[in-house]
Design a protein around this motif. Structure first.
Motif, mmCIF file in Angstrom:
data_model
loop_
_atom_site.group_PDB
_atom_site.id
_atom_site.type_symbol
_atom_site.label_atom_id
_atom_site.label_comp_id
_atom_site.label_asym_id
_atom_site.label_seq_id
_atom_site.Cartn_x
_atom_site.Cartn_y
_atom_site.Cartn_z
ATOM 1 N N MET A 84 59.590 112.553 104.124
ATOM 2 C CA MET A 84 59.521 111.102 103.980
ATOM 3 C C MET A 84 60.846 110.633 103.385
ATOM 4 O O MET A 84 61.091 110.749 102.183
ATOM 5 N N ALA A 85 61.750 110.122 104.235
ATOM 6 C CA ALA A 85 63.066 109.688 103.774
ATOM 7 C C ALA A 85 62.956 108.486 102.846
ATOM 8 O O ALA A 85 63.720 108.362 101.880
ATOM 9 N N ILE A 86 62.034 107.572 103.145
ATOM 10 C CA ILE A 86 61.714 106.458 102.258
ATOM 11 C C ILE A 86 60.214 106.475 102.034
ATOM 12 O O ILE A 86 59.432 106.461 102.994
ATOM 13 N N GLU A 87 59.808 106.532 100.790
ATOM 14 C CA GLU A 87 58.391 106.600 100.473
ATOM 15 C C GLU A 87 57.698 105.270 100.767
ATOM 16 O O GLU A 87 58.267 104.197 100.542
ATOM 17 N N PRO A 88 56.470 105.318 101.272
ATOM 18 C CA PRO A 88 55.725 104.075 101.510
ATOM 19 C C PRO A 88 55.368 103.386 100.209
ATOM 20 O O PRO A 88 55.325 104.009 99.147
ATOM 21 N N VAL A 89 55.109 102.091 100.301
ATOM 22 C CA VAL A 89 54.719 101.312 99.137
ATOM 23 C C VAL A 89 53.236 101.515 98.883
ATOM 24 O O VAL A 89 52.407 101.339 99.773
ATOM 25 N N GLU A 90 52.884 101.892 97.670
ATOM 26 C CA GLU A 90 51.483 102.176 97.349
ATOM 27 C C GLU A 90 50.762 100.911 96.904
ATOM 28 O O GLU A 90 50.358 100.745 95.772
ATOM 29 N N LYS A 91 50.680 99.966 97.834
ATOM 30 C CA LYS A 91 49.977 98.704 97.582
ATOM 31 C C LYS A 91 49.774 98.024 98.927
ATOM 32 O O LYS A 91 50.200 98.534 99.970
ATOM 33 N N VAL A 92 49.092 96.908 98.908
ATOM 34 C CA VAL A 92 48.950 96.137 100.140
ATOM 35 C C VAL A 92 50.315 95.551 100.466
ATOM 36 O O VAL A 92 50.852 94.743 99.722
ATOM 37 N N VAL A 93 50.876 96.009 101.574
ATOM 38 C CA VAL A 93 52.238 95.609 101.914
ATOM 39 C C VAL A 93 52.252 94.191 102.471
ATOM 40 O O VAL A 93 51.499 93.859 103.363
ATOM 41 N N ALA A 94 53.115 93.365 101.938
ATOM 42 C CA ALA A 94 53.283 92.013 102.446
ATOM 43 C C ALA A 94 54.723 91.605 102.251
ATOM 44 O O ALA A 94 55.352 91.953 101.251
ATOM 45 N N GLY A 95 55.260 90.905 103.214
ATOM 46 C CA GLY A 95 56.604 90.367 103.074
ATOM 47 C C GLY A 95 57.695 91.391 103.213
ATOM 48 O O GLY A 95 57.798 92.099 104.210
ATOM 49 N N ASP A 96 58.515 91.514 102.178
ATOM 50 C CA ASP A 96 59.795 92.179 102.292
ATOM 51 C C ASP A 96 59.745 93.684 102.529
ATOM 52 O O ASP A 96 60.743 94.266 102.935
ATOM 53 N N ASP A 97 58.664 94.350 102.245
ATOM 54 C CA ASP A 97 58.643 95.810 102.277
ATOM 55 C C ASP A 97 58.441 96.413 103.673
ATOM 56 O O ASP A 97 58.709 97.596 103.882
ATOM 57 N N ARG A 98 57.970 95.657 104.614
ATOM 58 C CA ARG A 98 57.676 96.218 105.938
ATOM 59 C C ARG A 98 58.970 96.553 106.673
ATOM 60 O O ARG A 98 59.866 95.711 106.783
ATOM 61 N N LEU A 99 59.051 97.764 107.213
ATOM 62 C CA LEU A 99 60.182 98.139 108.059
ATOM 63 C C LEU A 99 59.841 97.711 109.491
ATOM 64 O O LEU A 99 58.916 98.238 110.103
ATOM 65 N N LYS A 100 60.606 96.764 110.009
ATOM 66 C CA LYS A 100 60.292 96.185 111.312
ATOM 67 C C LYS A 100 60.954 96.913 112.470
ATOM 68 O O LYS A 100 60.397 96.986 113.563
#
Length: 389
Positions: free
Chosen positions: A343-359
């Motif tokens: 995992m090069a970038i760890e996922p966010v351990e919360k409900v993802v909204a807004g800026d954190d999503r990799l599009k």
């Protein structure tokens, strides 16, 4: 216009990045600075282009569409050729051949001076952008001006995906056509010379063509739709060649999967696609699954990366994670249900909204083979070197 030399062997000699926004703006960054005559005294642009020691400089920013930018693609520039008129005498033809030889020799001399980057890096040619406003714009990335604007054919909807054919990753020949996937489920094949429609391909339903990928040869293409279909197209004959249907999901098994992204490897021998939280990579010749994994979060886009160490798939996920997974044959001692991954970038351990999503994610041609460009929903565009991963 002067070129900026990049001495870092991980980078290609020339790198151009273009991003589209939700409000119809196109922004571009380049390792070659380009300033239009009318912009030389613009104080704001001077501040944006200030020399801060970075390789990439803001090249342009402009409003291109009314509404969101749905898709982008860049073609490589064709080398200027020396025309030989019909009916030329043999002496004139010999003269033209000598001119060509001098051009080739000068190119070889320039390559010899580069050192570690002896391979010629393709120059950017045209930029193709499709928007929610049902328009397709064409820009010249060398002159930084718009060269055309098209309206999608009547009643076929807005562009969702596009690609030049052959793609910019192809080393065989320059792009001669362009494909555009539309919300109506149709794929339009344009002639790049005059942007006339050569074929309108039908195969997906009216849910739309979500993604497309042209084979490096430019002879065929894969498309994925919201109807759960992956279609192989014969671009030489302009017809459907093969259809693969993904298994439906849900309690009644009536909900069709959406193919979010599909890509070819640079050699054209493998392809990969993602839907929901799944990633699958296949061998073209055997049809064997080289990778078939289910991730914790939704997968938005994929990119092939690799070098002598092997071939890998990097994934941009909705939970902010960026996993890198190996593609290929397992060693004899390895279990068939395992794959080397990190995992090069760890996922966010919360409900993802807004800026954190990799599009989105795109591999960078040249350099180390492990460079990728990623963008998140907060508008941050980054260049990452995944070789360490």
């Amino acid at each position: 216009m002067a070129k900026q030399t990049i001495t870092d062997p991980r980078f290609p000699q020339r790198l151009v990045i273009v991003a589209g926004t939700y409000d119809g703006v196109l922004a571009g960054w380049d390792t070659v600075e380009h300033v239009r005559e009318q912009d030389k005294n613009d104080i704001e642009l001077k501040l944006l282009r200030r020399n801060d020691g970075t390789h990439l400089k803001l090249s342009f920013a402009m409003a291109a569409h009314e509404g969101s930018v749905r898709c982008l693609d860049i073609s490589t520039a064709t080398s200027p050729s020396i025309p030989v008129k019909h009916g030329d005498s043999s002496e004139e033809k010999k003269t033209e051949k000598k001119k060509r030889k001098r051009v080739d020799e000068s190119k070889n001399n320039e390559d010899d001076k580069v050192g570690e980057h002896s391979d010629e890096t393709p120059e950017p040619g045209s930029l193709l952008s499709g928007g929610f406003d049902e328009t397709i714009n064409v820009f010249n990335l060398q002159k930084h001006n718009q060269t055309g604007e098209l309206k999608t054919p009547n009643d076929l909807g807005s562009p969702l995906c596009c690609s030049f054919a052959p793609p910019s990753s192809s080393s065989t020949s320059p792009s001669t056509h362009a494909l555009v996937g539309l919300t109506s489920g149709k794929v339009v094949l344009y002639k790049k010379r005059d942007w006339s429609v050569q074929h309108v391909l039908s195969g997906h339903d009216d849910g739309g063509v979500q993604c497309l990928a042209v084979h490096p040869t430019g002879r065929m293409a894969l498309t994925g739709g919201r109807d759960g279909k992956i279609i192989l197209w014969d671009l030489m004959k302009g017809r459907l060649a093969f259809v693969h249907k993904l298994p439906s999901r849900g309690k009644g098994k009536g909900r069709k999967e959406t193919v979010n992204h599909i890509i070819w490897s640079d050699d054209g021998n493998r392809y990969a696609f993602c839907y929901g939280t799944k990633i699958t990579a296949r061998d073209v010749t055997s049809g064997e699954d080289l990778l078939d994994v289910d991730l914790p979060g939704r997968v938005n886009q994929l990119a092939f990366i690799g070098g002598p160490e092997g071939l890998f798939v990097a994934a941009a996920c909705d939970d902010g994670g960026l996993p890198v997974l190996e593609v290929g044959q397992l060693e004899e001692e390895e279990d068939a249900n395992t794959r080397r991954a990190i995992m090069a970038i760890e996922p966010v351990e919360k409900v993802v909204a807004g800026d954190d999503r990799l599009k989105c994610i795109e591999s960078v041609a040249g350099g180390s083979g492990f460079l990728v460009v990623i963008a998140n929903s907060g508008g941050v565009v980054s260049v990452l070197d995944l070789e360490g991963a």
